[in-house]
Scaffold this motif. Structure first.
Motif, PDB file in Angstrom:
ATOM      1  N   ARG A 235     -11.615  -1.332  21.835  1.00  0.00           N
ATOM      2  CA  ARG A 235     -10.731  -1.073  22.969  1.00  0.00           C
ATOM      3  C   ARG A 235      -9.281  -1.294  22.520  1.00  0.00           C
ATOM      4  O   ARG A 235      -9.003  -2.135  21.636  1.00  0.00           O
ATOM      5  N   ILE A 236      -8.376  -0.538  23.127  1.00  0.00           N
ATOM      6  CA  ILE A 236      -6.946  -0.650  22.788  1.00  0.00           C
ATOM      7  C   ILE A 236      -6.247  -1.336  23.950  1.00  0.00           C
ATOM      8  O   ILE A 236      -6.426  -0.952  25.104  1.00  0.00           O
ATOM      9  N   LEU A 237      -5.450  -2.352  23.621  1.00  0.00           N
ATOM     10  CA  LEU A 237      -4.762  -3.125  24.666  1.00  0.00           C
ATOM     11  C   LEU A 237      -3.278  -3.217  24.362  1.00  0.00           C
ATOM     12  O   LEU A 237      -2.870  -3.154  23.194  1.00  0.00           O
TER      13      LEU A 237
ATOM     14  N   ALA B 186      -7.534   7.971  18.658  1.00  0.00           N
ATOM     15  CA  ALA B 186      -7.626   7.169  19.885  1.00  0.00           C
ATOM     16  C   ALA B 186      -7.548   8.078  21.099  1.00  0.00           C
ATOM     17  O   ALA B 186      -7.001   9.188  21.029  1.00  0.00           O
ATOM     18  N   GLU B 187      -8.139   7.605  22.173  1.00  0.00           N
ATOM     19  CA  GLU B 187      -7.993   8.242  23.486  1.00  0.00           C
ATOM     20  C   GLU B 187      -7.345   7.244  24.431  1.00  0.00           C
ATOM     21  O   GLU B 187      -7.860   6.117  24.589  1.00  0.00           O
ATOM     22  N   ILE B 188      -6.246   7.652  25.021  1.00  0.00           N
ATOM     23  CA  ILE B 188      -5.494   6.757  25.915  1.00  0.00           C
ATOM     24  C   ILE B 188      -5.508   7.354  27.325  1.00  0.00           C
ATOM     25  O   ILE B 188      -5.329   8.571  27.497  1.00  0.00           O
ATOM     26  N   GLU B 189      -5.745   6.499  28.320  1.00  0.00           N
ATOM     27  CA  GLU B 189      -5.603   6.915  29.713  1.00  0.00           C
ATOM     28  C   GLU B 189      -4.201   6.545  30.177  1.00  0.00           C
ATOM     29  O   GLU B 189      -3.891   5.352  30.338  1.00  0.00           O
TER      30      GLU B 189
ATOM     31  N   ALA C 216      -9.537  -4.499  19.947  1.00  0.00           N
ATOM     32  CA  ALA C 216     -10.544  -5.570  19.896  1.00  0.00           C
ATOM     33  C   ALA C 216     -11.915  -4.956  20.117  1.00  0.00           C
ATOM     34  O   ALA C 216     -12.055  -3.940  20.825  1.00  0.00           O
ATOM     35  N   ASP C 217     -12.897  -5.557  19.497  1.00  0.00           N
ATOM     36  CA  ASP C 217     -14.290  -5.235  19.776  1.00  0.00           C
ATOM     37  C   ASP C 217     -14.491  -5.355  21.292  1.00  0.00           C
ATOM     38  O   ASP C 217     -14.033  -6.324  21.890  1.00  0.00           O
TER      39      ASP C 217
ATOM     40  N   THR D   8      -9.375   3.683  23.926  1.00  0.00           N
ATOM     41  CA  THR D   8     -10.431   3.392  22.960  1.00  0.00           C
ATOM     42  C   THR D   8     -10.100   4.028  21.608  1.00  0.00           C
ATOM     43  O   THR D   8      -9.554   5.145  21.559  1.00  0.00           O
ATOM     44  N   VAL D   9     -10.432   3.328  20.544  1.00  0.00           N
ATOM     45  CA  VAL D   9     -10.306   3.881  19.194  1.00  0.00           C
ATOM     46  C   VAL D   9     -11.460   4.853  18.959  1.00  0.00           C
ATOM     47  O   VAL D   9     -12.613   4.556  19.291  1.00  0.00           O
TER      48      VAL D   9
END
Lengths: 334, 334
Positions: free
Chosen positions: B160-162, B242-245, B282-283, B306-307
């Motif tokens: 996950r991308i934060l 990556a896909e970003i919302e 992060a996982d 998400t990556v």
């Protein structure tokens, strides 16, 4: 430097093309936000930062590889004076708007050579637009066994004062780079002029002395702003004074040739700066071991005087015992 | 800044008056050639260097204390992103010819506050003539327990991308500092404008996140050149995508107010840079612990995407699932 009509490379391209090849292991190929350094167990870190600016600390038309040698060398000289072994450096490269890739390529060649010679790899950096003259800022990191950094302010009365190499060459070399060349410069042979300019362009940090300073010196600093001013600074830091025998100050053959033409250049030699030699003090009993070790390391170390009580400015005596005063206490770049 | 008619202080006087009070223990009162840092046993050093130039990275009439906050903050932000705790910094201060002591006093006040807030003392520095615009170069040193530095290029597909805090405020604040102010700026209330400009002037390095990034994140970097460009850089480093919302990207109330007036400012917000927020992956299994820890530390951390596999540029989806393209991939200061 002509401004290239080609599109400029981006910062990332510059890093990949010119700087990544210089990066040490801790530089992570310069592809992260920061560099990593694993300190040696039982050691302290010694840190120094010095910047050089085009037109202030060097001539914009000095060879780019020489500018790199100077930018790194002035920092390595500080490490040497503290008895430290280099571990790496970070570079801030603030480029003037007229920079071109040929200049940068030469700069990196010089930087690479100087870094390899000192076993001091590039760890990281930042490249920015200077919007003015080019500025090169370097932070260098070195190490000493815990508690052994050689300090500036720890001289004691009775210590002998020593200086490495030869003093004044770079200051005379700087005068020879200035236009028009003074009549005394015209009177020198080409090899003499070249030797002096070489010392101005290419500081030789006395890293070979570092372990011997740790072992035998009581206090040390590097000579960057002139012997007269830097010695005064060192004695002020210890609240002591000094007596120097001018005739014992080591001068190169080239400097002697210049002084033979114009004796009052002694002022320039002793106050002009850019020497990047080591000025240190040692207990008289430690001097033979210090000098023998420096001899073995290939760096001459001359005894020039003695630390004395009292906080008065150091006294410089000529061969007749007379006191000589110098015009400038210290060259200030600022 | 009016040029003072009084004689300028020397570099030594400047150091004693303005910088020595900021010096940490290792700075040796800035009276030696170098600083000393005793590394913590079992730790690695993390090193970063970033420079800011008047007229390039900040407005010459920005408050001097704000300039100091930015110069140090951009470096602390790199340390935070690597999970490092600050140990100290070195400053290169290249002053324009028009500097005066009032400016320097304000600068040192701001620097002192920013350094105290981050427990990051001044270790050493160099003051030179810029012969052009003022440049502030800082090298910051931090530490992490051995082997725990959080890297930029270690994301894995499925992570996950934060992102911390809120994105875009500083870029909008920069636009509001430019003259003339655009009609959208005139349409905002004073508190909204002030909040955005504050974020431009005063980067808040997310040091509180550092230990939690070490514990829970797989990869991290700070957002300095715009979220769009920096995310692309992070994914390139891992050879992933990556896909970003877009709707999940955290925006402040102030930024939302600006976007309500002029929706296409979203481009500025996501590509403009100067955010100094943390972008990390992060996982999925580690996300709850990471978010809970960051919540406790008082720093919001939003999941924005998400990556994914493959090396294509990251994809940004709007609420309808459509792909949005941004004008500038990344802001380049250079």
């Amino acid at each position: 430097m002509a401004r290239s009509a080609l599109p400029r490379p981006t910062e990332d391209e510059l890093i990949a093309r010119y700087f990544a090849p210089l990066a040490g292991e801790g530089g992570l190929s310069l592809r992260d936000d920061a560099a990593l350094l694993v300190p040696s167990p039982g050691h302290d870190l010694v840190l120094t930062t010095d910047a050089v600016v085009a037109g202030v600390h060097y001539f914009p038309d000095d060879p780019a590889s020489s500018i790199a040698c100077k930018a790194l060398g002035v920092n390595l000289s500080d490490l040497a004076a503290k008895g430290a072994e280099p571990r790496g450096f970070l570079l801030t490269l603030a480029l003037c708007d007229e920079w071109d890739e040929a200049w940068l390529a030469d700069f990196c060649t010089g930087l690479s050579e100087a870094a390899a010679l000192a076993s001091c790899p590039l760890l990281g950096g930042d490249t920015v637009r200077a919007a003015g003259p080019t500025l090169l800022g370097i932070t260098a990191l070195g190490e000493v066994p815990s508690g052994t950094m050689v300090r500036r302010g720890t001289a004691q009365a009775g210590d002998r004062i020593l200086v490495s190499g030869s003093i004044g060459d770079a200051a005379l070399g700087l005068r020879l780079r200035q236009k028009p060349v003074a009549p005394w410069g015209e009177a020198l042979t080409y090899p003499v002029r070249a030797a002096l300019v070489d010392r101005y362009l290419h500081p030789r940090a006395r890293l070979a002395l570092a372990p011997h300073l740790r072992a035998h010196a009581r206090a040390a600093m590097d000579v960057s702003d002139g012997l007269v001013g830097d010695l005064a600074k060192m004695m002020r830091a210890a609240d002591l004074s000094a007596e120097i025998e001018i005739d014992r100050i080591p001068l190169s053959e080239a400097a002697r040739a210049a002084l033979a033409v114009k004796p009052d250049l002694l002022d320039v030699a002793l106050t002009g700066g850019d020497d990047y030699e080591i000025l240190c003090t040692a207990d008289p009993a430690a001097v033979p071991a210090l000098r023998a070790a420096s001899e073995r390391a290939g760096v001459p170390l001359a005894e020039i005087g003695t630390v004395t009580e009292g906080g008065a400015p150091p006294v410089f005596r000529d061969a007749q015992g007379g006191i000589r005063h110098f015009r400038a206490g210290s060259f200030s770049h600022f």
